[in-house]
Enzyme design. Structure first.
Site, PDB file in Angstrom:
ATOM      1  N   SER A 200       0.861  -1.175   0.000  1.00  0.00           N
ATOM      2  CA  SER A 200       0.000   0.000   0.000  1.00  0.00           C
ATOM      3  C   SER A 200       0.898   1.224   0.000  1.00  0.00           C
ATOM      4  O   SER A 200       2.122   1.106   0.086  1.00  0.00           O
ATOM      5  CB  SER A 200      -0.877   0.013   1.248  1.00  0.00           C
ATOM      6  N   LYS A 201       0.287   2.378  -0.049  1.00  0.00           N
ATOM      7  CA  LYS A 201       1.055   3.625  -0.013  1.00  0.00           C
ATOM      8  C   LYS A 201       1.982   3.666   1.201  1.00  0.00           C
ATOM      9  O   LYS A 201       3.056   4.230   1.169  1.00  0.00           O
ATOM     10  CB  LYS A 201       0.098   4.813   0.071  1.00  0.00           C
ATOM     11  N   ARG A 202       1.519   3.023   2.276  1.00  0.00           N
ATOM     12  CA  ARG A 202       2.244   3.106   3.538  1.00  0.00           C
ATOM     13  C   ARG A 202       3.586   2.361   3.500  1.00  0.00           C
ATOM     14  O   ARG A 202       4.573   2.804   4.052  1.00  0.00           O
ATOM     15  CB  ARG A 202       1.348   2.527   4.639  1.00  0.00           C
TER      16      ARG A 202
END
Ligand code: GLU
Length: 486
Positions: free
Chosen positions: A257-259
């Protein structure tokens, strides 16, 4: 898999830039279609008008094209089953929903959001599976009239019968869902707009899709889609086959994910990853060619791709491996292709404006960096010395050419280089080696670092003598003179 002519589809909901997971799905769909001589259909699932924008739709189209995943049916190319934007097919879904209501497969549900929340709260307390409790399944005419008089608007819900749904996933094998965990679901909102489950199932059937290859996150929506096929009167042997691709995990083993990683394909493009490198790397995320090779061309992928070779366990995204593959692909480019991919980076970084003379010089310089870079966005910093009109030396390099010994090196070089008549990298090197290394006994690293900084402005550059040759005699002499004045 079945003997029917294969038709696969890539059906993103463009609520943002396409991400690594989307493209891995698109790539596998495309490869499977090409491997089997089937059809690759591209459909835009844009029924959620609050989140999908025209820009994201266009970006999705551009991204697939950029990657070379050309579709046979879909936006721009058309085809016999269009339109391929779900927002242009609303009448079709409305008609099917009406039919399902008439058949008794679906019903109007008048429950308010507050009532639904109260049901969920009770379920939480009782520790039972969440989901619709069937309150509006068997409303009487009077109850319906009362709701309407009350000004309530209805959604359309599909009735899930008691029991189970079993299907064979081509990657996971037999999968069974108990309907205790698949409650009656909404397929048309109160404003009449269709939800994903209705639209996707109707379209897959009506567009003749034979195989649904998609991410594992959609596995749990499959029993609902099968329920729609049943309501449409489709025989089980005519359902599309399902193959759910494994999750892509980040380095930390959580879903990518973006994280925990960069997910947007637009980002990779901006960084200077080649489409072929992205496809090559993503192909290895959850699939393998059957041996341990890691460099695969698009042609090989289409020859080798089978669903049987897709793994069921999650794949882990490894940026280092992608970088290595990108470097390999860059080195394998012809000069023309390397220039084609690199010029936009040089123009965007304002290193060149794109004149013929500049392009000609870039083409001479590119072979000097082709072996060195792993991403195209490294090119501007390495080549800008050839094009700057106001020469300057990188701040952190200035101190390396202002001490006495560096000045001596530069003075001597200037004198020697003035006498070089045929300005080629061989003669430049011969003259400098004879004077600085042999005569003065300097270490090459020391002598040539000073010259590199003086002529290119940086401690990092393409090979020195070749760089000096391309820069030209007068520019080299001028820059060394200017460096001596620092
Ligand atoms: N439109 C769905 C999404 O982007 C995928 C549809 C499907 O592959 O079934 O999540």
């Amino acid at each position: 898999m079945t003997a029917k002519k294969v038709k696969v589809r890539f059906a993103p909901s463009p609520t943002g830039d396409l991400h690594v997971g989307n493209i891995r799905t698109a790539l596998f769909d495309w490869a499977y279609a090409r491997h089997t001589g089937g059809t690759f259909l591209f459909r835009i699932e844009d029924t959620d008008t609050t989140r999908v924008t025209d820009e994201y739709i266009q970006a999705a189209i551009d991204t697939l094209k950029w990657l070379g995943l050309q579709w046979d049916e879909g936006p721009e190319v058309g085809g016999p089953n269009g339109p391929y934007l779900q927002s242009q097919r609303l009448d079709i879904y409305a008609e099917w929903a009406k039919k399902f209501l008439e058949q008794g497969d679906a019903y109007h549900c008048y429950c308010s959001p507050e009532e639904l929340e109260a049901v969920r709260e009770e379920q939480r307390k009782a520790n039972v599976a969440p989901g619709y409790n069937g309150h509006c399944r068997e409303l009487t005419a009077d109850q319906i009239a009362a709701y309407k008089a009350d000004g309530r608007e209805a959604v359309v819900r599909m009735r899930m019968p008691d029991g189970t749904t079993t299907f064979v996933d081509e990657i996971r094998g037999e999968v069974t869902f108990d309907h205790k965990f698949v409650p009656d679901f909404v397929m048309v909102r109160a404003d009449g707009s269709p939800l994903y489950t209705l639209a996707v199932a109707v379209d897959d059937v009506m567009m003749g899709v034979t195989h649904v290859l998609r991410g594992e996150d959609l596995l749990s929506s499959t029993p609902r889609q099968i329920r729609v096929y049943q309501a449409m009167g489709i025989k089980p042997e005519d359902y599309p086959a399902f193959a759910h691709l494994p999750f892509v995990m980040g380095q930390d083993n959580a879903k990518l994910s973006k994280r925990n990683g960069e997910v947007s394909i637009a980002w990779y493009r901006e960084q200077g990853y080649l489409p072929e490198a992205i496809c090559n790397y993503l192909a290895l995320l959850g699939w393998s060619p059957g041996d341990d090779r890691e460099n695969i061309s698009m042609k090989e992928l289409t020859e080798l791709f089978t669903v049987e070779k897709v793994h069921s366990s999650p794949a882990r995204f490894d940026m280092k491996k992608l970088e290595a593959i990108n470097g390999d692909k860059i080195r394998a480019l012809s000069l023309e292709d390397f220039a084609h991919w690199t010029l936009p980076f040089l123009i965007k970084a304002k290193v060149i404006s794109g004149t013929d003379a500049e392009i000609a010089l870039v083409k001479k310089a590119l072979p000097l960096i082709q072996e060195r870079i792993v991403k195209l966005d490294e090119a501007p910093a390495l080549l800008k010395f050839l094009f700057v009109t106001e020469f300057s030396v990188d701040e952190d390099a200035v101190s390396k050419i202002t001490d006495g010994s560096a000045k001596d090196i530069l003075k001597r070089s200037l004198k020697e280089l003035e006498g070089v008549d045929s300005w080629s990298h061989d003669s430049i090197e011969a003259v400098l080696r004879a004077s600085l290394i042999e005569e003065l006994g300097l270490k090459p690293r020391i002598a040539f670092t000073a010259l590199r900084i003086a002529t290119t402005g940086s401690t990092i550059s393409p090979p020195l003598f070749e760089s000096m040759e391309l820069l030209g005699k007068q520019a080299c002499l001028d820059r060394i003179t200017a460096a001596l004045a620092l």
